[in-house]
Design an enzyme around this catalytic site. Sequence first.
Site, PDB file in Angstrom:
ATOM      1  N   LYS A  55       0.836  -1.204   0.000  1.00  0.00           N
ATOM      2  CA  LYS A  55       0.000   0.000   0.000  1.00  0.00           C
ATOM      3  C   LYS A  55       0.870   1.253   0.000  1.00  0.00           C
ATOM      4  O   LYS A  55       0.611   2.202  -0.731  1.00  0.00           O
ATOM      5  CB  LYS A  55      -0.853   0.040   1.270  1.00  0.00           C
ATOM      6  CG  LYS A  55      -2.201  -0.594   1.134  1.00  0.00           C
ATOM      7  CD  LYS A  55      -2.884  -0.618   2.498  1.00  0.00           C
ATOM      8  CE  LYS A  55      -3.912  -1.712   2.525  1.00  0.00           C
ATOM      9  NZ  LYS A  55      -4.231  -2.160   3.865  1.00  0.00           N
ATOM     10  N   GLN A  99      -5.523  -1.628   9.612  1.00  0.00           N
ATOM     11  CA  GLN A  99      -5.432  -2.973   9.033  1.00  0.00           C
ATOM     12  C   GLN A  99      -6.093  -4.006   9.943  1.00  0.00           C
ATOM     13  O   GLN A  99      -5.829  -4.054  11.144  1.00  0.00           O
ATOM     14  CB  GLN A  99      -3.949  -3.313   8.806  1.00  0.00           C
ATOM     15  CG  GLN A  99      -3.694  -4.615   8.102  1.00  0.00           C
ATOM     16  CD  GLN A  99      -4.215  -4.639   6.671  1.00  0.00           C
ATOM     17  OE1 GLN A  99      -4.192  -3.639   5.980  1.00  0.00           O
ATOM     18  NE2 GLN A  99      -4.701  -5.781   6.252  1.00  0.00           N
ATOM     19  N   ASP A 122     -11.835   2.695   3.986  1.00  0.00           N
ATOM     20  CA  ASP A 122     -12.256   1.293   3.878  1.00  0.00           C
ATOM     21  C   ASP A 122     -13.772   1.181   3.691  1.00  0.00           C
ATOM     22  O   ASP A 122     -14.277   0.118   3.331  1.00  0.00           O
ATOM     23  CB  ASP A 122     -11.893   0.531   5.168  1.00  0.00           C
ATOM     24  CG  ASP A 122     -10.555  -0.175   5.071  1.00  0.00           C
ATOM     25  OD1 ASP A 122     -10.238  -0.691   3.986  1.00  0.00           O
ATOM     26  OD2 ASP A 122      -9.841  -0.228   6.092  1.00  0.00           O
TER      27      ASP A 122
HETATM   28  N1  GUN Z   1      -7.778  -6.909   5.941  1.00  0.00           N
HETATM   29  C1  GUN Z   1      -8.119  -7.631   4.844  1.00  0.00           C
HETATM   30  N2  GUN Z   1      -8.735  -6.865   3.932  1.00  0.00           N
HETATM   31  C2  GUN Z   1      -8.782  -5.619   4.459  1.00  0.00           C
HETATM   32  C3  GUN Z   1      -9.288  -4.388   3.982  1.00  0.00           C
HETATM   33  O1  GUN Z   1      -9.846  -4.249   2.887  1.00  0.00           O
HETATM   34  N3  GUN Z   1      -9.131  -3.322   4.822  1.00  0.00           N
HETATM   35  C4  GUN Z   1      -8.544  -3.434   6.027  1.00  0.00           C
HETATM   36  N4  GUN Z   1      -8.454  -2.342   6.789  1.00  0.00           N
HETATM   37  N5  GUN Z   1      -8.056  -4.562   6.510  1.00  0.00           N
HETATM   38  C5  GUN Z   1      -8.181  -5.652   5.718  1.00  0.00           C
END
Ligand code: GUN
Length: 295
Positions: A55, A99, A122
């Site tokens: 990311k 996350q 998100d």
């Molecule tokens: N863990 C797995 N997929 C995601 C996601 O799309 N966003 C976040 N914040 N954590 C994740």
Amino acid sequence: MVETRVIDGKASAASLRRRVAAAAAELAARSGIVPGLAAVLVGADPASEIYVRSKAKATREAGLAGFEHRLPAAASEAELLALVAKLNADPAIDGILVQLPLPPQIDPQRIIAALDPAKDVDGFHAENVGRLWSGGRALVPCTPWGCLVLLRETTGTLAGAEAVVIGRSNIVGKPMAALLLAEHCTVTLAHSRSRDLPAIARRADILVAAAGRAELVRGSWIKQGATVIDVGINRVAGDGGKSRLVGDVAFAEALGIAGAITPVPGGVGPMTIACLLRNTLIAACRRRGLPEPAV
Ligand code: GUN
């Protein structure tokens, strides 16, 4: 037998990232704004580490500002809430991503509820969920949005199609159903307790597999010519003691039956981060009342 098209998620994601980068460059030139994305990682889960690192790289490459915050695995809920409050108040931050999964002492719902909905890239906050289902201006969860972009590119209009989503998670299944409904599909949201899952799947013109079960969907579950979007990422034992990644669809069985299918890896996965960058750009514009770029 049909000729199955294998959907190139890497190419679509690269194209979306280029559109985001171009819009970000224009925003910077016009108003001096550089959208900022804060990624928060608690603990050192190896999969999450890789995800957060990729990311950060994609954020830089798109010309956005990336910030990383790490807390130890033993961090308390109060510590994480304090960090979220700080990021909510920081004008340089347009998007906050905490996350998941979080360590067991932290309730993810309390953290999500504490996010400023305008920075919730998100799309997990109840305000964004409600806006998505009621047709408002939501920030939409990245993975289902990525699936929708691939579907639009593959099939053009989705109106009137029978869509079946397998899996009812808050991150993928439920928002995917909302997005397909907004596209005028007839939507069935199926899951592990659904009676006769194969028969439900066989109705689908559009089949989205997001159950988190390796190769759950067999070739015999797929209607001739259907478009299949495989959201699964499952590590299974392979030949010679090595592990390999497979999706929620038995890919080899789907070839010759599906009209189009996303591979694993290289299908949905690359779209998620591209959509996160898009959401950060959109959040930066909305927060300031600026017109939104159409990316
Ligand atoms: N863990 C797995 N997929 C995601 C996601 O799309 N966003 C976040 N914040 N954590 C994740």
